[in-house]
Scaffold this motif. Sequence first.
Motif, PDB file in Angstrom:
ATOM      1  N   THR A   1       0.836  -1.201   0.000  1.00 17.39           N
ATOM      2  CA  THR A   1       0.000   0.000   0.000  1.00 17.39           C
ATOM      3  C   THR A   1       0.862   1.239   0.000  1.00 17.39           C
ATOM      4  O   THR A   1       1.848   1.326   0.751  1.00 17.39           O
ATOM      5  N   LEU A   2       0.488   2.194  -0.822  1.00 14.80           N
ATOM      6  CA  LEU A   2       1.082   3.525  -0.802  1.00 14.80           C
ATOM      7  C   LEU A   2       0.055   4.460  -0.179  1.00 14.80           C
ATOM      8  O   LEU A   2      -1.049   4.624  -0.710  1.00 14.80           O
ATOM      9  N   GLN A   3       0.427   5.025   0.970  1.00 15.75           N
ATOM     10  CA  GLN A   3      -0.493   5.866   1.723  1.00 15.75           C
ATOM     11  C   GLN A   3       0.032   7.283   1.814  1.00 15.75           C
ATOM     12  O   GLN A   3       1.246   7.514   1.870  1.00 15.75           O
ATOM     13  N   GLY A   4      -0.904   8.234   1.828  1.00 14.00           N
ATOM     14  CA  GLY A   4      -0.521   9.592   2.145  1.00 14.00           C
ATOM     15  C   GLY A   4      -0.161   9.720   3.610  1.00 14.00           C
ATOM     16  O   GLY A   4      -0.433   8.820   4.415  1.00 14.00           O
ATOM     17  N   ARG A   5       0.416  10.845   3.966  1.00 13.04           N
ATOM     18  CA  ARG A   5       0.790  11.050   5.364  1.00 13.04           C
ATOM     19  C   ARG A   5      -0.446  11.075   6.258  1.00 13.04           C
ATOM     20  O   ARG A   5      -0.351  10.850   7.470  1.00 13.04           O
ATOM     21  N   ASP A   6      -1.622  11.327   5.648  1.00 15.34           N
ATOM     22  CA  ASP A   6      -2.863  11.334   6.429  1.00 15.34           C
ATOM     23  C   ASP A   6      -3.497   9.957   6.524  1.00 15.34           C
ATOM     24  O   ASP A   6      -4.583   9.803   7.092  1.00 15.34           O
ATOM     25  N   GLY A   7      -2.841   8.938   5.972  1.00 16.29           N
ATOM     26  CA  GLY A   7      -3.356   7.576   6.027  1.00 16.29           C
ATOM     27  C   GLY A   7      -4.245   7.193   4.870  1.00 16.29           C
ATOM     28  O   GLY A   7      -4.618   6.024   4.732  1.00 16.29           O
ATOM     29  N   ALA A   8      -4.595   8.138   3.999  1.00 17.59           N
ATOM     30  CA  ALA A   8      -5.452   7.827   2.850  1.00 17.59           C
ATOM     31  C   ALA A   8      -4.694   6.961   1.851  1.00 17.59           C
ATOM     32  O   ALA A   8      -3.504   7.182   1.584  1.00 17.59           O
ATOM     33  N   VAL A   9      -5.391   5.982   1.302  1.00 17.99           N
ATOM     34  CA  VAL A   9      -4.779   5.083   0.330  1.00 17.99           C
ATOM     35  C   VAL A   9      -4.627   5.808  -1.001  1.00 17.99           C
ATOM     36  O   VAL A   9      -5.596   6.300  -1.586  1.00 17.99           O
ATOM     37  N   ILE A  10      -3.382   5.873  -1.487  1.00 15.38           N
ATOM     38  CA  ILE A  10      -3.106   6.448  -2.802  1.00 15.38           C
ATOM     39  C   ILE A  10      -3.163   5.359  -3.862  1.00 15.38           C
ATOM     40  O   ILE A  10      -3.754   5.529  -4.926  1.00 15.38           O
ATOM     41  N   SER A  11      -2.543   4.235  -3.561  1.00 20.26           N
ATOM     42  CA  SER A  11      -2.507   3.109  -4.498  1.00 20.26           C
ATOM     43  C   SER A  11      -2.252   1.845  -3.693  1.00 20.26           C
ATOM     44  O   SER A  11      -1.621   1.887  -2.621  1.00 20.26           O
ATOM     45  N   GLN A  12      -2.764   0.724  -4.211  1.00 18.58           N
ATOM     46  CA  GLN A  12      -2.628  -0.537  -3.485  1.00 18.58           C
ATOM     47  C   GLN A  12      -2.531  -1.677  -4.490  1.00 18.58           C
ATOM     48  O   GLN A  12      -3.148  -1.630  -5.563  1.00 18.58           O
ATOM     49  N   ALA A  13      -1.727  -2.684  -4.151  1.00 20.05           N
ATOM     50  CA  ALA A  13      -1.566  -3.846  -5.024  1.00 20.05           C
ATOM     51  C   ALA A  13      -1.499  -5.107  -4.170  1.00 20.05           C
ATOM     52  O   ALA A  13      -1.028  -5.075  -3.016  1.00 20.05           O
ATOM     53  N   PHE A  14      -1.965  -6.223  -4.738  1.00 17.46           N
ATOM     54  CA  PHE A  14      -1.975  -7.508  -4.039  1.00 17.46           C
ATOM     55  C   PHE A  14      -1.308  -8.560  -4.921  1.00 17.46           C
ATOM     56  O   PHE A  14      -1.420  -8.531  -6.152  1.00 17.46           O
ATOM     57  N   ARG A  15      -0.614  -9.485  -4.250  1.00 14.86           N
ATOM     58  CA  ARG A  15      -0.028 -10.619  -4.963  1.00 14.86           C
ATOM     59  C   ARG A  15      -0.355 -11.888  -4.196  1.00 14.86           C
ATOM     60  O   ARG A  15      -0.397 -11.881  -2.953  1.00 14.86           O
ATOM     61  N   PHE A  16      -0.594 -12.978  -4.934  1.00 14.62           N
ATOM     62  CA  PHE A  16      -1.087 -14.233  -4.352  1.00 14.62           C
ATOM     63  C   PHE A  16      -0.077 -15.343  -4.655  1.00 14.62           C
ATOM     64  O   PHE A  16      -0.143 -15.992  -5.708  1.00 14.62           O
ATOM     65  N   PRO A  17       0.882 -15.578  -3.760  1.00 20.34           N
ATOM     66  CA  PRO A  17       1.927 -16.576  -4.042  1.00 20.34           C
ATOM     67  C   PRO A  17       1.389 -17.976  -4.288  1.00 20.34           C
ATOM     68  O   PRO A  17       1.995 -18.753  -5.039  1.00 20.34           O
ATOM     69  N   ALA A  18       0.270 -18.336  -3.668  1.00 16.98           N
ATOM     70  CA  ALA A  18      -0.250 -19.706  -3.791  1.00 16.98           C
ATOM     71  C   ALA A  18      -1.582 -19.754  -4.524  1.00 16.98           C
ATOM     72  O   ALA A  18      -2.290 -20.765  -4.450  1.00 16.98           O
ATOM     73  N   GLY A  19      -1.957 -18.681  -5.230  1.00 12.61           N
ATOM     74  CA  GLY A  19      -3.199 -18.692  -5.987  1.00 12.61           C
ATOM     75  C   GLY A  19      -4.239 -17.747  -5.418  1.00 12.61           C
ATOM     76  O   GLY A  19      -4.180 -17.346  -4.249  1.00 12.61           O
ATOM     77  N   ARG A  20      -5.217 -17.412  -6.264  1.00 14.34           N
ATOM     78  CA  ARG A  20      -6.258 -16.460  -5.863  1.00 14.34           C
ATOM     79  C   ARG A  20      -7.264 -17.094  -4.910  1.00 14.34           C
ATOM     80  O   ARG A  20      -7.505 -18.299  -4.960  1.00 14.34           O
ATOM     81  N   PRO A  21      -7.892 -16.270  -4.079  1.00 14.94           N
ATOM     82  CA  PRO A  21      -8.859 -16.794  -3.108  1.00 14.94           C
ATOM     83  C   PRO A  21     -10.243 -16.957  -3.742  1.00 14.94           C
ATOM     84  O   PRO A  21     -11.089 -16.067  -3.663  1.00 14.94           O
ATOM     85  N   LEU A  22     -10.498 -18.092  -4.324  1.00 16.09           N
ATOM     86  CA  LEU A  22     -11.758 -18.308  -5.037  1.00 16.09           C
ATOM     87  C   LEU A  22     -12.785 -19.075  -4.213  1.00 16.09           C
ATOM     88  O   LEU A  22     -13.928 -19.234  -4.653  1.00 16.09           O
ATOM     89  N   SER A  23     -12.404 -19.584  -3.048  1.00 18.45           N
ATOM     90  CA  SER A  23     -13.372 -20.292  -2.205  1.00 18.45           C
ATOM     91  C   SER A  23     -14.362 -19.295  -1.629  1.00 18.45           C
ATOM     92  O   SER A  23     -13.968 -18.308  -0.989  1.00 18.45           O
ATOM     93  N   ALA A  24     -15.636 -19.550  -1.842  1.00 17.12           N
ATOM     94  CA  ALA A  24     -16.659 -18.587  -1.439  1.00 17.12           C
ATOM     95  C   ALA A  24     -16.909 -18.632   0.054  1.00 17.12           C
ATOM     96  O   ALA A  24     -16.982 -19.711   0.670  1.00 17.12           O
ATOM     97  N   CYS A  25     -17.048 -17.445   0.639  1.00 15.72           N
ATOM     98  CA  CYS A  25     -17.368 -17.308   2.059  1.00 15.72           C
ATOM     99  C   CYS A  25     -18.736 -16.660   2.193  1.00 15.72           C
ATOM    100  O   CYS A  25     -19.195 -15.923   1.316  1.00 15.72           O
ATOM    101  N   THR A  26     -19.351 -16.897   3.324  1.00  9.92           N
ATOM    102  CA  THR A  26     -20.568 -16.154   3.636  1.00  9.92           C
ATOM    103  C   THR A  26     -20.188 -14.729   4.030  1.00  9.92           C
ATOM    104  O   THR A  26     -19.020 -14.431   4.321  1.00  9.92           O
ATOM    105  N   ALA A  27     -21.170 -13.863   4.077  1.00  6.67           N
ATOM    106  CA  ALA A  27     -20.912 -12.485   4.480  1.00  6.67           C
ATOM    107  C   ALA A  27     -20.347 -12.420   5.895  1.00  6.67           C
ATOM    108  O   ALA A  27     -19.453 -11.619   6.185  1.00  6.67           O
ATOM    109  N   ASP A  28     -20.852 -13.286   6.787  1.00  6.93           N
ATOM    110  CA  ASP A  28     -20.342 -13.287   8.156  1.00  6.93           C
ATOM    111  C   ASP A  28     -18.896 -13.757   8.192  1.00  6.93           C
ATOM    112  O   ASP A  28     -18.072 -13.210   8.931  1.00  6.93           O
ATOM    113  N   GLU A  29     -18.579 -14.800   7.429  1.00  6.33           N
ATOM    114  CA  GLU A  29     -17.214 -15.313   7.412  1.00  6.33           C
ATOM    115  C   GLU A  29     -16.237 -14.279   6.840  1.00  6.33           C
ATOM    116  O   GLU A  29     -15.124 -14.113   7.339  1.00  6.33           O
ATOM    117  N   LEU A  30     -16.665 -13.587   5.786  1.00  8.40           N
ATOM    118  CA  LEU A  30     -15.791 -12.609   5.145  1.00  8.40           C
ATOM    119  C   LEU A  30     -15.712 -11.317   5.952  1.00  8.40           C
ATOM    120  O   LEU A  30     -14.670 -10.653   5.997  1.00  8.40           O
TER     121      LEU A  30
END
Length: 861
Positions: free
Chosen positions: A743-772
Amino acid sequence: MDSVSEARDRRLPLAGVWDLTWTEAGACARPRDLDALEVRWLPAPVPGTVAGALALATADGAVHRPVPDERHIDRLDWWYRRSFQAPAALDGEEAVLSLEGIATVSEVFLNGRRLLASDSMFASHERDVGALLGDENEIVVCCRALAPLLAGRRRPRARWRTRLVAEGNLRFHRTMLLGRAPGFAPGPAVAGLWRPAAIERRRGLVLERPRMRARPDGRDGVLECSARVRALPGFELPDELTVAVASGGSTVTGTLAVDRVDARSGACSGAVTVPDAERWWPHTHGRPALYEVTIGGPDAVLHRARVGFRALESPGEVEADGLDLRVNDVPVFARGAVWAPPDLRAPHCDREALRDILARVAGAGMNMVRVHGTAAYESDAFYELCDELGILVWQDFMFANLDYPDGDPAFIAEVEREARAQLERLGHHPCLAVLCGSSEVAQQVAMLGLDRELAHGPLYRRLLPELVREAQVDAPYAPSAPCGPELPFRYDRGVANYFGVGAYLRPLSDARLSGVRFATECLAFANVPDDDALADLDTPGGLAVHHPGWKAGVARDAGEGWDFDDVRDHYLRLLLDVDPVALRWSDQERYLQLSRVVTGEVMADVFGEWRRGGSACRGALVLWLKDQRPGAGWGLLDHRGRPKAVMHHLRRALAPVAVWTTDEGLRGIDVHVANDRPTPQRAVLRVALYRDFAVRVDAAQEEITIEPHGYLRRSVAGLIGRFVDASWAYRFGPPAQDLVAVTLQGRDGAVISQAFRFPAGRPLSACTADELGLEAQLQPGPEGPPQLRVRSRRFAYGVRVEVPGFVAGDDWFGVEPGGERILELAPAEPGAGRDAPGGAGAAGALTALNLVGRVRIAPPG
């Protein structure tokens, strides 16, 4: 019937609804011959096309008698007519008929007299009609059938054939290939009065062929002007004209000395120096500052334009060294998409429609579009808006794939007139960044194994570059796209059309291995639009991706046994580890959702490779920007002009200030930060590692300053301060983390830009709203538009915002475990109200690729 007053209106636009009819090819030579036939007249918008008029006539059962199928447009003669009132020219006045474009082989008649004949849709025409006008007038335009002109053998014979179009004899005619390309733009063919028409009444002085060239000179700017001025009867030619250059509240004036050729005509030229002139920049790198220019005589303004002071160069030879654009001495990573007319039924867009599309280009972090050689030169409004919005233009001359008759003097003379006119029209625009002789002519020759000199003829190697130099346009010239010193598809030399990742099914690592210098076309995929756009598909019985109605919207290479759905499915299997056939069989809705995301992730990853420090790539243009018909076309925008999921992924990857990651194998994961802006960026760079997409196992952060137009690189291990197998390359055991969040954040904590990487694969298993733990709430925005606050306890993947009547500032995004995103909401339609969306219980919902069902958005409070 329209009229023009002698005193009030000096221009009578011949726009609106004309009458249109059709005859068999060659059945009528002149308008009066129509009287002997039982023709039927339809309403036809102008500017517009025959296809647009046919669509209007058949919409909602508006007519009960059959009209020709738009597939037969090229087989028939089409007759337009219009009545108007305009008195004959007065003494000392000139009345001119202006026709900005007629497609393609055409004749024009005014009050029964044949005024002109044209065989180019790219030519504009002016005719003095002052003596022909009466109180009641009728103009008739005939667009002749193209099919009979294409039939049979023509000389010289083509030295190669292309599968781009079905009829190779199109090479003899200056017309658009889009609409006649079976694989990706089969129709409709463009025919008709596709550009504006008007009667212009002139008095006093007339300025012709104005040329303006703006350049920086140290801290100042210099504007050089030249033109030809003509005095109409009853008026005298002045000794000089006045040129004024204005920005903000300041104006600088100068004079253009008139050198009389005779008593009525003279050339004029001069220069104006603007002290401390602000530079024009592509919007990613600065402000696209423009100056208003007027050229005037003693009593009237004769010409208006806007210019920008910017220096532009590309060191080395484009064909050998590639394209490396430097604007005002700053290297610019050019990124964007191939532009084509948004709608072949109405290829001349009005200014506001163009603004809406080009604003989406700028809003996605793109700073270049390519006007493609299969299309048409764009309108003045298009280039003016690119100037205003800070979007660079790669401009092709309108040649593509075919063996044009460059040995025919008449053809070359027509091309010379066309190129001169376009260079005169476009040369002053600061957005004009590259001029290119053709699309894929050199590639066509090379891939057929022919002598490469066939692509090095006088058209691309002599005539066009000489005209560019003569016009003093400072944009670099490329003879063809792609092109190179040996072969045009050596990606590490010259400029290339890169489809390694894409149609050639190469792994994502090929984007680095190929060493691409500049991709003039790339990353063509069948990008799936949203459900409401798919509702426009003609698939009786319900949506099915194998239906012919679906396949009609999917591009293909003519004659091949695959299409770009198959290309997308390949990467669906490669990246998401799903069987696309089995998934489509069992859960088509899930298949479409994953298909929407995968092409965006592929493109974002490839652009990350090309944009990183150390890459030889200096730019890339996706094929292409907008679909022209419903379906999963190449477009980043759907046929309505709305962003697909892929556009949101690119917007994050191409933002002027952005963070992204690359997998460096055993070296771990590198973090890249770019700041294209002209001011330093002070921020916090934060990395966090998560197990089970929920439990944070490590984190670190660093305060950084990225210099103006700067870049920096870090590694995940370096930020953490110890060895971590962040990419799970060593495989010492199960992955210690399955999510890397940067995450690249401003000094005020606001997100400027963000990126994610998944070393073992994307999270495709579905969760319920409560679980997520995914939740969202509306809140008032600080400056009027409402905001949406989104939180998630676990990582939420591919979050989609659905708020009726509104669009979110980001979509199809991820939410870090325990993190939150605050998104701006804007009305879905330009000009709509900005009231808070919905009420209690009607504010919308969120979906995610790893969520079962939907999460209702809570109202404010």
